[in-house]
Motif scaffolding. Structure first.
Motif, PDB file in Angstrom:
ATOM      1  N   TRP A  70       0.575   1.227   6.531  1.00 41.11           N
ATOM      2  CA  TRP A  70       1.114   2.022   5.423  1.00 41.11           C
ATOM      3  C   TRP A  70       1.682   1.141   4.317  1.00 41.11           C
ATOM      4  O   TRP A  70       1.679   1.534   3.145  1.00 41.11           O
ATOM      5  CB  TRP A  70       2.154   2.999   5.952  1.00 41.11           C
ATOM      6  N   LEU A  71       2.160  -0.070   4.686  1.00 40.50           N
ATOM      7  CA  LEU A  71       2.552  -1.028   3.648  1.00 40.50           C
ATOM      8  C   LEU A  71       1.330  -1.460   2.843  1.00 40.50           C
ATOM      9  O   LEU A  71       1.400  -1.582   1.610  1.00 40.50           O
ATOM     10  CB  LEU A  71       3.212  -2.253   4.286  1.00 40.50           C
ATOM     11  N   ALA A  72       0.204  -1.657   3.535  1.00 42.69           N
ATOM     12  CA  ALA A  72      -1.046  -2.006   2.847  1.00 42.69           C
ATOM     13  C   ALA A  72      -1.498  -0.879   1.939  1.00 42.69           C
ATOM     14  O   ALA A  72      -1.986  -1.123   0.824  1.00 42.69           O
ATOM     15  CB  ALA A  72      -2.124  -2.347   3.872  1.00 42.69           C
ATOM     16  N   VAL A  73      -1.349   0.378   2.392  1.00 38.60           N
ATOM     17  CA  VAL A  73      -1.691   1.535   1.562  1.00 38.60           C
ATOM     18  C   VAL A  73      -0.799   1.555   0.316  1.00 38.60           C
ATOM     19  O   VAL A  73      -1.285   1.750  -0.803  1.00 38.60           O
ATOM     20  CB  VAL A  73      -1.545   2.847   2.350  1.00 38.60           C
ATOM     21  N   LYS A  74       0.488   1.341   0.521  1.00 40.43           N
ATOM     22  CA  LYS A  74       1.438   1.328  -0.595  1.00 40.43           C
ATOM     23  C   LYS A  74       1.082   0.233  -1.595  1.00 40.43           C
ATOM     24  O   LYS A  74       1.066   0.470  -2.809  1.00 40.43           O
ATOM     25  CB  LYS A  74       2.851   1.112  -0.047  1.00 40.43           C
ATOM     26  N   ASN A  75       0.786  -0.970  -1.101  1.00 43.00           N
ATOM     27  CA  ASN A  75       0.418  -2.077  -1.991  1.00 43.00           C
ATOM     28  C   ASN A  75      -0.832  -1.755  -2.794  1.00 43.00           C
ATOM     29  O   ASN A  75      -0.915  -2.036  -3.995  1.00 43.00           O
ATOM     30  CB  ASN A  75       0.192  -3.352  -1.177  1.00 43.00           C
ATOM     31  N   THR A  76      -1.813  -1.147  -2.126  1.00 48.88           N
ATOM     32  CA  THR A  76      -3.069  -0.805  -2.795  1.00 48.88           C
ATOM     33  C   THR A  76      -2.847   0.243  -3.878  1.00 48.88           C
ATOM     34  O   THR A  76      -3.399   0.145  -4.979  1.00 48.88           O
ATOM     35  CB  THR A  76      -4.105  -0.300  -1.777  1.00 48.88           C
ATOM     36  N   VAL A  77      -2.041   1.242  -3.565  1.00 54.39           N
ATOM     37  CA  VAL A  77      -1.762   2.308  -4.533  1.00 54.39           C
ATOM     38  C   VAL A  77      -1.012   1.745  -5.742  1.00 54.39           C
ATOM     39  O   VAL A  77      -1.332   2.081  -6.896  1.00 54.39           O
ATOM     40  CB  VAL A  77      -0.966   3.446  -3.873  1.00 54.39           C
ATOM     41  N   ILE A  78      -0.034   0.881  -5.499  1.00 56.48           N
ATOM     42  CA  ILE A  78       0.723   0.266  -6.602  1.00 56.48           C
ATOM     43  C   ILE A  78      -0.211  -0.555  -7.477  1.00 56.48           C
ATOM     44  O   ILE A  78      -0.142  -0.496  -8.715  1.00 56.48           O
ATOM     45  CB  ILE A  78       1.879  -0.596  -6.047  1.00 56.48           C
ATOM     46  N   GLY A 248       3.430 -10.343   3.574  1.00 58.94           N
ATOM     47  CA  GLY A 248       2.638  -9.109   3.561  1.00 58.94           C
ATOM     48  C   GLY A 248       2.757  -8.290   2.302  1.00 58.94           C
ATOM     49  O   GLY A 248       2.227  -7.171   2.244  1.00 58.94           O
ATOM     50  N   SER A 249       3.399  -8.817   1.264  1.00 55.74           N
ATOM     51  CA  SER A 249       3.665  -8.022   0.061  1.00 55.74           C
ATOM     52  C   SER A 249       2.408  -7.794  -0.781  1.00 55.74           C
ATOM     53  O   SER A 249       2.387  -6.894  -1.626  1.00 55.74           O
ATOM     54  CB  SER A 249       4.736  -8.703  -0.794  1.00 55.74           C
ATOM     55  N   THR A 250       1.356  -8.595  -0.587  1.00 52.35           N
ATOM     56  CA  THR A 250       0.110  -8.387  -1.332  1.00 52.35           C
ATOM     57  C   THR A 250      -1.036  -7.989  -0.398  1.00 52.35           C
ATOM     58  O   THR A 250      -2.203  -8.044  -0.786  1.00 52.35           O
ATOM     59  CB  THR A 250      -0.291  -9.659  -2.113  1.00 52.35           C
ATOM     60  N   ARG A 251      -0.710  -7.607   0.818  1.00 52.71           N
ATOM     61  CA  ARG A 251      -1.744  -7.185   1.772  1.00 52.71           C
ATOM     62  C   ARG A 251      -2.259  -5.800   1.397  1.00 52.71           C
ATOM     63  O   ARG A 251      -1.483  -4.854   1.274  1.00 52.71           O
ATOM     64  CB  ARG A 251      -1.174  -7.169   3.183  1.00 52.71           C
TER      65      ARG A 251
END
Length: 301
Positions: A70-78, A248-251
């Protein structure tokens, strides 16, 4: 006579299907069979070397409860929220400039469009050298010479800097195709529309809002859908620049799928992630299709 006519039509149809068979063969080989295999794998635990163990929906449940996914989803959406409007704005400005009588317009168009057709390895290797953390890296060297920096910095050290580098590179890389789309749409607008607006005393902003944008509506919707697909498929820039870091901030979703499938060898979970990505993109595509259909119908009425 009827049987002769039927036989002729039958051979005609068989001939048509014969021309389609090569495409159908490769469609089955590279699309249908991999999709069916992927669905099957998503219900198993498998590390490529061991035996497949059937686990039902366990892989989907694991991914659903996985904070890293979900962090990856959030990063992608941002990334999508920032990069898509920025790319469209830059492309629109360039297209509006190139639509005027500008000296050397063809060379400018080639300069903006050509990066779109280059491969990721050459593009990203060059940009990685530009963002190099040592003093002779192009970005550090230029900013040191201009006095904006006192010492060389690492461009991927913080999430903000890392995302800024990824977004700048992405916009520069893909903006050319949008420029072509917008320039083509601008040249299809009847000059009489602008002449009428000028007679009515409309300013540049009012003309752009009431004439240019409505005429480009369908092209803009197409470009939004295209760029969303590109944004949700973001992988190369992250792989080359940051490896998903720092912390993981740009994953992104696709990069996380790569980590699970190829680094951790958890192919069942990777297959489940791919179907989550498919569902997210499909939902957005359907929403865009509904909105586009309504817009076209309203324009036709």
């Amino acid at each position: 006579m009827k049987s002769k006519l039927f036989s002729k039509k039958l051979w005609w149809e068989l001939g048509n299907w014969g021309f389609l068979l090569p495409h159908l063969f490769f469609f089955l080989l590279f699309i249908v069979i991999p999709l069916i295999t992927n669905i099957q794998i998503s219900f198993h635990n498998w590390n490529l070397l061991g035996q497949k163990v059937y686990v039902g929906l366990q892989n989907y449940i694991r991914i659903w409860t996985d904070d890293r996914f979900w962090l990856a989803v959030k990063n992608t959406v941002i990334f999508a929220i920032i990069s898509i409007p920025l790319t469209m704005a830059v492309a629109m400005i360039i297209a509006l400039i190139l639509n005027q009588k500008v000296y050397g317009k063809l060379w400018l168009l080639v300069a903006f469009v050509s990066p779109t057709f280059f491969g990721s390895v050459g593009i990203l290797t060059t940009w990685k050298w530009i963002y190099a953390s040592y003093p002779t890296g192009l970005a550090n060297y230029a900013l040191l010479k201009l006095g904006f920096l006192k010492e060389a910095i690492s461009w991927f050290e913080t999430p903000t800097r890392a995302w800024a580098c990824i977004i700048i590179t992405t916009v520069w890389w893909i903006v050319g195709f949008s420029v072509l789309l917008y320039l083509g749409a601008l040249q299809r607008i009847p000059p009489e529309q602008y002449e009428a607006a000028k007679v009515d005393g409309a300013g540049p902003w009012k003309t752009f809002w009431n004439i240019t944008l409505p005429w480009m509506r369908n092209v803009l919707f197409f470009d939004v859908v295209r760029q969303v697909l590109l944004a949700f498929g973001l992988f190369d820039q992250v792989y080359f620049f940051t490896g998903g870091g720092p912390a993981g901030s740009t994953r992104t979703m696709v990069y996380y799928l790569y980590l699970v499938g190829f680094t951790r060898q958890e192919l069942g979970q990777a297959a489940a992630i791919s179907w989550y990505i498919f569902a997210i993109v499909l939902i957005f595509a359907l929403l865009q299709l509904i909105l586009l259909t309504r817009t076209v119908r309203s324009a036709e009425e």
